[in-house]
Design a protein around this motif. Sequence first.
Motif, mmCIF file in Angstrom:
data_model
loop_
_atom_site.group_PDB
_atom_site.id
_atom_site.type_symbol
_atom_site.label_atom_id
_atom_site.label_comp_id
_atom_site.label_asym_id
_atom_site.label_seq_id
_atom_site.Cartn_x
_atom_site.Cartn_y
_atom_site.Cartn_z
ATOM 1 N N ARG A 7 -9.396 -2.474 15.299
ATOM 2 C CA ARG A 7 -7.951 -2.019 14.920
ATOM 3 C C ARG A 7 -7.743 -2.241 14.047
ATOM 4 N NH1 ARG A 7 -5.370 0.306 20.688
ATOM 5 N NH2 ARG A 7 -7.916 -0.767 22.493
ATOM 6 N N VAL A 8 -7.692 -0.573 13.076
ATOM 7 C CA VAL A 8 -7.133 -0.621 11.575
ATOM 8 C C VAL A 8 -5.775 0.130 11.570
ATOM 9 C CG1 VAL A 8 -7.959 -0.254 9.423
ATOM 10 C CG2 VAL A 8 -9.631 -0.506 10.792
ATOM 11 N N ARG A 9 -4.844 -0.591 10.492
ATOM 12 C CA ARG A 9 -3.607 -0.049 10.383
ATOM 13 C C ARG A 9 -3.300 0.287 9.009
ATOM 14 N NH1 ARG A 9 -1.011 -4.832 13.908
ATOM 15 N NH2 ARG A 9 -0.689 -5.745 12.035
ATOM 16 N N LYS A 10 -3.946 1.622 8.595
ATOM 17 C CA LYS A 10 -3.664 1.623 6.857
ATOM 18 C C LYS A 10 -2.201 1.266 6.258
ATOM 19 C CE LYS A 10 -5.018 5.117 7.505
ATOM 20 N NZ LYS A 10 -6.028 6.528 7.346
ATOM 21 N N ILE A 11 -2.419 0.501 5.230
ATOM 22 C CA ILE A 11 -0.772 0.584 4.586
ATOM 23 C C ILE A 11 -1.318 1.702 3.305
ATOM 24 C CG2 ILE A 11 -0.238 -1.476 2.866
ATOM 25 C CD1 ILE A 11 -0.840 -1.986 5.554
ATOM 26 N N THR A 12 0.231 2.279 3.077
ATOM 27 C CA THR A 12 0.090 2.961 2.232
ATOM 28 C C THR A 12 0.377 2.884 1.419
ATOM 29 O OG1 THR A 12 2.465 4.117 3.336
ATOM 30 C CG2 THR A 12 0.178 4.601 3.887
ATOM 31 N N LYS A 13 1.966 1.639 0.617
ATOM 32 C CA LYS A 13 2.456 1.216 -0.191
ATOM 33 C C LYS A 13 1.308 0.842 -0.921
ATOM 34 C CE LYS A 13 5.007 -1.881 2.233
ATOM 35 N NZ LYS A 13 5.671 -2.746 2.467
ATOM 36 N N GLU A 14 1.622 0.883 -2.473
ATOM 37 C CA GLU A 14 0.984 1.127 -3.295
ATOM 38 C C GLU A 14 0.508 -0.925 -3.181
ATOM 39 O OE1 GLU A 14 -0.947 2.473 -5.712
ATOM 40 O OE2 GLU A 14 -0.160 3.898 -4.651
ATOM 41 N N GLY A 15 -0.113 -1.302 -3.823
ATOM 42 C CA GLY A 15 -1.033 -2.418 -4.313
ATOM 43 C C GLY A 15 -2.203 -3.033 -3.280
ATOM 44 N N LYS A 16 -2.963 -4.532 -3.476
ATOM 45 C CA LYS A 16 -3.168 -4.588 -3.544
ATOM 46 C C LYS A 16 -4.481 -5.151 -2.146
ATOM 47 C CE LYS A 16 -3.845 -7.418 -7.359
ATOM 48 N NZ LYS A 16 -5.465 -7.056 -8.071
ATOM 49 N N MET A 17 -3.212 -4.886 -0.907
ATOM 50 C CA MET A 17 -3.269 -4.605 0.550
ATOM 51 C C MET A 17 -3.524 -3.707 0.668
ATOM 52 S SD MET A 17 -1.494 -7.344 3.305
ATOM 53 C CE MET A 17 -0.164 -6.521 3.082
ATOM 54 N N LYS A 18 -4.564 -3.220 1.489
ATOM 55 C CA LYS A 18 -5.133 -1.918 1.834
ATOM 56 C C LYS A 18 -4.877 -1.355 3.400
ATOM 57 C CE LYS A 18 -5.730 -0.695 -2.571
ATOM 58 N NZ LYS A 18 -4.756 0.093 -2.801
ATOM 59 N N ALA A 19 -4.718 -3.058 4.126
ATOM 60 C CA ALA A 19 -5.100 -2.432 5.298
ATOM 61 C C ALA A 19 -4.720 -4.746 6.142
ATOM 62 C CB ALA A 19 -6.302 -2.083 6.345
#
Length: 93
Positions: A7-19
């Motif tokens: 299960r992938v939760r994408k991170i939409t904020k700018e930064g190095k963490m993508k999901a």
Amino acid sequence: MRITDVRVRKITKEGKMKAVVSITLDDEFVVHDIKVIEGEKGLFIAMPSKKSADGEYRDIAHPINSNTRDTIQKIILESYEKALLEPDEEPTA
């Protein structure tokens, strides 16, 4: 050991963490909070961790050998790439 669900939760904020990812092993055991990180050499995973009293981060759960880590990372990154092709979920009111 087989990874039977990702299960992938994408991170939409700018930064190095993508999901942030959860994996299920053999339909019996779940590991939450695996992070997909954008590094200098591309994407990699960071296992769930907590900050210790000395300020260092320690993995809570992690593979014992590099073969297992490579397998988990490959499956997670493939699932992340597929998730990028899916539309973002609309917030429900």
